[in-house]
Write a protein that holds these residues in place. Sequence first.
Motif, PDB file in Angstrom:
ATOM      1  N   VAL A  18       0.854  -1.184   0.000  1.00 19.74           N
ATOM      2  CA  VAL A  18       0.000   0.000   0.000  1.00 19.74           C
ATOM      3  C   VAL A  18       0.891   1.236   0.000  1.00 19.74           C
ATOM      4  CG1 VAL A  18      -1.736   1.317   1.315  1.00 19.74           C
ATOM      5  CG2 VAL A  18      -1.796  -1.193   1.342  1.00 19.74           C
ATOM      6  N   VAL A  19       0.498   2.262  -0.765  1.00 18.70           N
ATOM      7  CA  VAL A  19       1.113   3.583  -0.666  1.00 18.70           C
ATOM      8  C   VAL A  19      -0.010   4.563  -0.350  1.00 18.70           C
ATOM      9  CG1 VAL A  19       2.457   5.395  -1.789  1.00 18.70           C
ATOM     10  CG2 VAL A  19       2.911   2.994  -2.348  1.00 18.70           C
ATOM     11  N   ILE A  20       0.180   5.344   0.719  1.00 22.08           N
ATOM     12  CA  ILE A  20      -0.807   6.350   1.115  1.00 22.08           C
ATOM     13  C   ILE A  20      -0.228   7.730   0.821  1.00 22.08           C
ATOM     14  CG2 ILE A  20      -2.094   7.356   3.055  1.00 22.08           C
ATOM     15  CD1 ILE A  20      -1.939   4.592   4.422  1.00 22.08           C
ATOM     16  N   SER A  21      -1.011   8.575   0.167  1.00 23.92           N
ATOM     17  CA  SER A  21      -0.605   9.944  -0.119  1.00 23.92           C
ATOM     18  C   SER A  21      -1.865  10.787  -0.288  1.00 23.92           C
ATOM     19  CB  SER A  21       0.246  10.000  -1.388  1.00 23.92           C
ATOM     20  OG  SER A  21       0.627  11.329  -1.693  1.00 23.92           O
ATOM     21  N   SER A  22      -1.697  12.098  -0.317  1.00 17.97           N
ATOM     22  CA  SER A  22      -2.857  12.958  -0.556  1.00 17.97           C
ATOM     23  C   SER A  22      -3.082  13.202  -2.048  1.00 17.97           C
ATOM     24  CB  SER A  22      -2.702  14.289   0.184  1.00 17.97           C
ATOM     25  OG  SER A  22      -1.534  14.952  -0.245  1.00 17.97           O
ATOM     26  N   PHE A  72      -0.286  -4.700  -8.249  1.00 13.67           N
ATOM     27  CA  PHE A  72      -0.833  -5.153  -6.965  1.00 13.67           C
ATOM     28  C   PHE A  72      -0.332  -4.360  -5.772  1.00 13.67           C
ATOM     29  CE2 PHE A  72      -1.765  -8.445  -9.912  1.00 13.67           C
ATOM     30  CZ  PHE A  72      -3.020  -8.892  -9.529  1.00 13.67           C
ATOM     31  N   VAL A  73      -0.118  -3.069  -6.006  1.00 11.52           N
ATOM     32  CA  VAL A  73       0.145  -2.113  -4.928  1.00 11.52           C
ATOM     33  C   VAL A  73      -1.073  -1.198  -4.893  1.00 11.52           C
ATOM     34  CG1 VAL A  73       1.601  -0.231  -4.100  1.00 11.52           C
ATOM     35  CG2 VAL A  73       2.648  -2.213  -5.233  1.00 11.52           C
ATOM     36  N   LEU A  74      -1.666  -1.022  -3.707  1.00 10.90           N
ATOM     37  CA  LEU A  74      -2.877  -0.221  -3.585  1.00 10.90           C
ATOM     38  C   LEU A  74      -2.532   1.223  -3.246  1.00 10.90           C
ATOM     39  CD1 LEU A  74      -5.975   0.040  -3.357  1.00 10.90           C
ATOM     40  CD2 LEU A  74      -5.759  -0.690  -0.966  1.00 10.90           C
ATOM     41  N   PRO A  75      -2.793   2.178  -4.170  1.00 15.05           N
ATOM     42  CA  PRO A  75      -2.591   3.590  -3.863  1.00 15.05           C
ATOM     43  C   PRO A  75      -3.827   4.136  -3.148  1.00 15.05           C
ATOM     44  CG  PRO A  75      -3.145   3.334  -6.177  1.00 15.05           C
ATOM     45  CD  PRO A  75      -3.208   1.961  -5.560  1.00 15.05           C
ATOM     46  N   VAL A  76      -3.645   4.664  -1.955  1.00 13.83           N
ATOM     47  CA  VAL A  76      -4.757   5.162  -1.153  1.00 13.83           C
ATOM     48  C   VAL A  76      -4.636   6.676  -1.035  1.00 13.83           C
ATOM     49  CG1 VAL A  76      -5.810   5.152   1.145  1.00 13.83           C
ATOM     50  CG2 VAL A  76      -4.987   3.008   0.136  1.00 13.83           C
ATOM     51  N   VAL A  77      -5.645   7.398  -1.547  1.00 13.12           N
ATOM     52  CA  VAL A  77      -5.642   8.858  -1.486  1.00 13.12           C
ATOM     53  C   VAL A  77      -6.434   9.298  -0.254  1.00 13.12           C
ATOM     54  CG1 VAL A  77      -6.306  10.999  -2.643  1.00 13.12           C
ATOM     55  CG2 VAL A  77      -5.490   9.043  -3.997  1.00 13.12           C
TER      56      VAL A  77
END
Length: 196
Positions: free
Chosen positions: A97-101, A115-120
């Motif tokens: 997972v990568v979390i960013s705004s 298969f990496v989940l980008p979470v805004v």
Amino acid sequence: MKQKFNVITSTCVPLPLENVDTDQIIPARFLKATDKAGMGENLFRDWRFNADGTPKKDFVLNDPSYSGVILVAGKNFGSGSSREHAAWAIAGYGFRVVISSFFADIHKNNELNNFVLPVVVSEDFLQELFASIAQDHNTLVEVDLPRQTVTNKSTGRSEQFEINGYKKHCLINGLDDIDFLVANKDKIEEWEGNNE
């Protein structure tokens, strides 16, 4: 079949820098590779290592007090060129997972395809995550893909995140685009038969 997504609860690696571009994620000299194998070793290569190959002690990936499968990054992550190698390197290192705004669109899609989940999240929530992780490196974050929520376990605060319905289905079921087509082969052939 790829590793399925459901709920991921993990400690985090913080990278509170804005405008991290794909050349910083994976330097251009590694773009000759056509194989994903070993790409994770060169994630943030020029930030992680000196010219002689020794680790830079002040870079977060070289700090053993930080660990986990979630990367928390500053705003505008993955800008610059569209190189898929950047997503290969993130996945190869072990981040799920990568979390960013904010993510650059092409990089965001490249992450999903690997298969990496980008979470805004909101900028406010992102700054709270950075603060929690700085205060306690063992801070846990829960990313619930079915419910599309991300939760800072140290404060209890949650936010919803958006994801394309097709990509959500693929991640939950461990399917890439080809797997999805193969799984729906009968429906595709039936549709073709009805539309000849």
